[in-house]
Enzyme design. Structure first.
Site, PDB file in Angstrom:
ATOM      1  N   CYS A  52     -71.145 -37.954 -15.367  1.00  0.00           N
ATOM      2  CA  CYS A  52     -70.732 -39.418 -15.841  1.00  0.00           C
ATOM      3  C   CYS A  52     -70.034 -39.892 -17.465  1.00  0.00           C
ATOM      4  CB  CYS A  52     -71.106 -40.319 -15.106  1.00  0.00           C
ATOM      5  SG  CYS A  52     -72.597 -41.060 -16.089  1.00  0.00           S
ATOM      6  N   CYS A  80     -73.315 -39.955 -19.435  1.00  0.00           N
ATOM      7  CA  CYS A  80     -74.136 -38.431 -19.816  1.00  0.00           C
ATOM      8  C   CYS A  80     -73.517 -38.057 -20.723  1.00  0.00           C
ATOM      9  CB  CYS A  80     -73.942 -37.945 -18.760  1.00  0.00           C
ATOM     10  SG  CYS A  80     -75.147 -39.442 -17.151  1.00  0.00           S
ATOM     11  N   GLU A  90     -78.784 -36.596 -16.352  1.00  0.00           N
ATOM     12  CA  GLU A  90     -79.016 -36.157 -17.243  1.00  0.00           C
ATOM     13  C   GLU A  90     -79.497 -36.737 -18.367  1.00  0.00           C
ATOM     14  OE1 GLU A  90     -76.620 -36.814 -15.025  1.00  0.00           O
ATOM     15  OE2 GLU A  90     -74.955 -35.875 -14.937  1.00  0.00           O
TER      16      GLU A  90
HETATM   17  N1  THU Z   1     -75.137 -39.779 -11.199  1.00  0.00           N
HETATM   18  C1  THU Z   1     -76.135 -38.683 -11.784  1.00  0.00           C
HETATM   19  O1  THU Z   1     -77.552 -38.404 -12.501  1.00  0.00           O
HETATM   20  N2  THU Z   1     -75.725 -38.309 -12.536  1.00  0.00           N
HETATM   21  C2  THU Z   1     -74.028 -38.550 -13.428  1.00  0.00           C
HETATM   22  O2  THU Z   1     -73.836 -37.253 -14.172  1.00  0.00           O
HETATM   23  C3  THU Z   1     -73.433 -38.163 -12.172  1.00  0.00           C
HETATM   24  C4  THU Z   1     -74.358 -39.449 -11.294  1.00  0.00           C
HETATM   25  C5  THU Z   1     -76.002 -40.785 -11.009  1.00  0.00           C
HETATM   26  C6  THU Z   1     -76.331 -41.827 -10.512  1.00  0.00           C
HETATM   27  C7  THU Z   1     -76.543 -42.355  -9.541  1.00  0.00           C
HETATM   28  O3  THU Z   1     -78.126 -42.722  -8.835  1.00  0.00           O
HETATM   29  C8  THU Z   1     -76.338 -41.645  -8.214  1.00  0.00           C
HETATM   30  O4  THU Z   1     -76.071 -40.491  -8.467  1.00  0.00           O
HETATM   31  C9  THU Z   1     -74.927 -41.794  -7.816  1.00  0.00           C
HETATM   32  O5  THU Z   1     -73.887 -42.333  -8.823  1.00  0.00           O
END
Ligand code: THU
Length: 160
Positions: free
Chosen positions: A111, A114, A74
């Site tokens: 998360c 983000c 994101e």
């Molecule tokens: N991840 C994302 O790209 N977006 C999120 O909102 C949650 C997690 C990714 C980070 C990491 O590369 C993988 O997912 C596992 O956490």
């Protein structure tokens, strides 16, 4: 002592209920999971940001052996949008997650970091950004990033 309930709003759609524009953006986010660099988690996240001028900016998670140096999908999309088209509001953001050989049945939840960046994007462009969280069985739609993060921290809070 006072107790408050903070409420928020989202809608859950099946694929056929989404608009063509929403589906097209989600398709880009799904495509992007294939470009994710995630040798550590093997959790592929794709993101696609639709700008006011119609451009679609792509993102995906970028991991690193020094784990905290990586970046979520994101934020990679939103920061790329800000870098390439600083004057274009982001109207929609779609996210899809792929792991274990398939897209997740339930949408992935962004998360906290983000969500904070999504919120700043909305405030920066003074308009709502629709957030689409794709899952094979349901897509969650938030009219505004603020619906993903109650009790927000934005620039006004810095003024005290
Ligand atoms: N991840 C994302 O790209 N977006 C999120 O909102 C949650 C997690 C990714 C980070 C990491 O590369 C993988 O997912 C596992 O956490």
């Amino acid at each position: 002592m006072k107790e408050f309930n903070l409420t928020t709003k989202m809608r859950s759609y099946v694929w056929d209920e989404l608009t063509d524009e929403q589906r097209a953006l989600i398709e880009v986010a799904k495509e992007q999971t294939d470009r994710s660099y995630c040798p550590y988690s093997h959790f592929h996240v794709g993101a696609a940001a639709l700008l006011a001028n119609g451009e679609v900016i792509r993102g995906c998670n970028q991991e690193n052996a020094a784990y905290p140096s990586g970046l979520c999908a994101e934020r990679s999309a939103l920061f790329a949008a800000g870098a390439q088209y600083p004057d274009q509001p982001v109207k929609k953001l779609a996210i899809a997650c792929f792991t274990g050989g398939h897209f997740t049945k339930e949408p992935g939840a962004p998360c906290g970091a983000c969500r904070q960046v999504m919120l700043e994007t909305e405030h920066r462009y003074e308009g709502q950004m629709e957030v689409l969280l794709y899952g094979e069985e349901a897509t969650y739609v938030f009219d505004s990033a603020a619906d993903l993060l109650p009790l927000i921290f934005v620039s006004e809070n810095l003024k005290g």
